[in-house]
Design a protein around this motif. Sequence first.
Motif, short mmCIF file in Angstrom:
data_model
loop_
_atom_site.label_atom_id
_atom_site.label_comp_id
_atom_site.label_asym_id
_atom_site.label_seq_id
_atom_site.Cartn_x
_atom_site.Cartn_y
_atom_site.Cartn_z
N GLU A 157 0.64 -0.73 -0.05
CA GLU A 157 -0.10 0.06 -0.29
C GLU A 157 1.16 1.30 0.11
O GLU A 157 0.22 2.00 -1.07
N LYS A 158 2.01 1.61 0.50
CA LYS A 158 2.77 2.95 1.29
C LYS A 158 4.24 2.76 0.05
O LYS A 158 5.19 3.04 -0.54
N GLY A 159 4.03 1.68 -1.08
CA GLY A 159 4.75 1.56 -1.84
C GLY A 159 6.52 1.33 -1.75
O GLY A 159 7.50 1.60 -2.04
N ILE A 160 6.38 0.54 -0.13
CA ILE A 160 8.32 0.23 0.61
C ILE A 160 8.61 -1.45 -0.12
O ILE A 160 7.62 -2.46 -0.58
N GLN A 161 9.61 -1.35 -0.33
CA GLN A 161 10.19 -2.40 -1.24
C GLN A 161 10.24 -3.38 -0.04
O GLN A 161 10.76 -3.19 1.05
N ILE A 162 9.45 -4.66 -0.28
CA ILE A 162 10.10 -5.61 1.22
C ILE A 162 10.72 -7.12 0.64
O ILE A 162 11.85 -7.16 -0.57
N GLU A 183 -2.49 -13.16 -2.70
CA GLU A 183 -3.56 -12.43 -1.94
C GLU A 183 -3.92 -11.16 -1.66
O GLU A 183 -5.00 -10.31 -1.63
N GLU A 184 -2.11 -10.18 -1.46
CA GLU A 184 -3.16 -8.98 -0.98
C GLU A 184 -2.28 -8.49 -2.18
O GLU A 184 -3.37 -7.00 -2.71
N SER A 185 -2.23 -9.54 -3.05
CA SER A 185 -2.00 -8.23 -4.54
C SER A 185 -3.39 -8.12 -5.04
O SER A 185 -4.30 -7.09 -5.67
N LYS A 186 -3.51 -9.78 -4.79
CA LYS A 186 -5.47 -9.43 -5.16
C LYS A 186 -6.31 -8.49 -4.90
O LYS A 186 -7.23 -7.80 -5.23
N ARG A 187 -5.63 -8.12 -3.25
CA ARG A 187 -7.26 -7.62 -2.69
C ARG A 187 -6.90 -5.91 -2.60
O ARG A 187 -7.84 -5.03 -2.86
N LEU A 188 -5.88 -5.69 -2.91
CA LEU A 188 -4.65 -3.76 -3.43
C LEU A 188 -5.83 -4.16 -5.15
O LEU A 188 -5.26 -2.72 -5.37
N GLY A 189 -6.21 -4.42 -5.55
CA GLY A 189 -6.14 -3.91 -6.76
C GLY A 189 -5.03 -4.04 -7.93
O GLY A 189 -4.85 -3.40 -8.78
N GLN A 190 -3.98 -4.81 -7.43
CA GLN A 190 -2.39 -4.40 -8.46
C GLN A 190 -1.88 -5.80 -8.78
O GLN A 190 -2.13 -6.99 -8.59
N PRO A 191 -1.58 -5.43 -10.29
CA PRO A 191 -0.76 -6.59 -10.38
C PRO A 191 0.42 -7.58 -10.11
O PRO A 191 0.63 -7.25 -9.25
N LEU A 192 0.14 -8.80 -10.17
CA LEU A 192 0.72 -9.40 -9.88
C LEU A 192 2.60 -9.96 -10.20
O LEU A 192 3.36 -9.59 -9.30
N ASP A 193 3.40 -9.33 -11.32
CA ASP A 193 4.13 -8.92 -11.78
C ASP A 193 4.52 -7.07 -11.76
O ASP A 193 5.53 -6.37 -12.66
#
Length: 395
Positions: A303-308, A327-337
Amino acid sequence: MFSSGDLEQAKTNFPEASSRDLKGKLLLPGFIDPHSHFGMMISAIGQANVAPPPAGTVTNFSDIIVALENYRDAFGIKLSEWIFAWGYDETQLAEGKHITKIELDKAFPNNPVYLQHVSGHMGVANSVALAQGGIDENTRDPIGGRIICFDDGKTPTGLVQEISMYYFAGKAIEEFQGKKAELFPKAQEHYLSFGVTRAQDGMTDLLSMAFFRSLAAEEKLDFDLVTLHGYASLKNDDLEFKTYKNGLKVQGIKLIGDGSRQGKTAYFTQPYLTSVFGCEKDCVGFPHGPQDELNRLIGLAYEKGIQIFVHGNGDAAIDMVIRAHEEESKRLGQPLDADRRPVVVHSQFVREDQLNKYRDYGMLPSFFTNHAFFWGDVHRENLEDERAFFLEPHS
């Protein structure tokens, strides 16, 4: 590197550039350290060395005691003062097992003693240290940690794993905080002597970050240093990520998925073949925490755009990281890649299907190629050859 090719053309293109005759020597780019703990290295220089060859000289329990005694005498450590040691590795000892508080108590009945395991994921404390850490017969294992006991099932041996060792690791940070300015130049020179020009501190606490900032402000960093911070920093906005200031950059957030391969706390889908201290059957290691908590932290970072950067050694831990990513990519509507470059630190025993997902999702493994040199035989013993021989296939 700005240019390559013809020397005379380079002189024309860069008339103000200075030149240096290497007199036949070879100039190479500096090495980028993909993962280490520079802050831990600073402290280790000031501790007793109980590592086996080639990093040290310890081969048995007696050698450990002698090394600790020599360290105590050389530094004038008084009764009741802490004695810390680094590099402890039971897999290389003649006894073939962990030292316990019994051996340590006999030599050091009054000093708190803590041996930091070479993996950084466990250690052995004597009775005085255990008491100061609040660990006794009534202490239960915390989530994500284990307090190993003798056969009676209640008396601690002194071996503390993962979260159970946090008090002792924190105590070491506290004890050596005032000595970091003295020890830092030696640690920096050690990295530079191997050609490392960008180092990483793989888990930076607040005190260490304050120290690193002071070094940067005084322009004392002769290399670039990037820092990774614990999950608590996800809740704060006091860190500026991805920007170098005098050689110092906050790179990302570090999470822990599991533990040590050779220490048998790495989390696998299939059990270890050898006995595991504190476990009777189906011993597959254990995760650092539940799946939903890993999801929450990774989702907050996305969500914050921070590298993990997630420490993951066993394939079961890596499954958890991949699942959290999906699961978090799907929840946030962000592409998996999406271009997030999440790093699974070590990825020692990643499976081929997991590597394929790394590729598809833009995830990265870090490298730890010298692991085979130090513990290749241990992995063959603890795991069947099919798993052991697939150690770090990405490297």
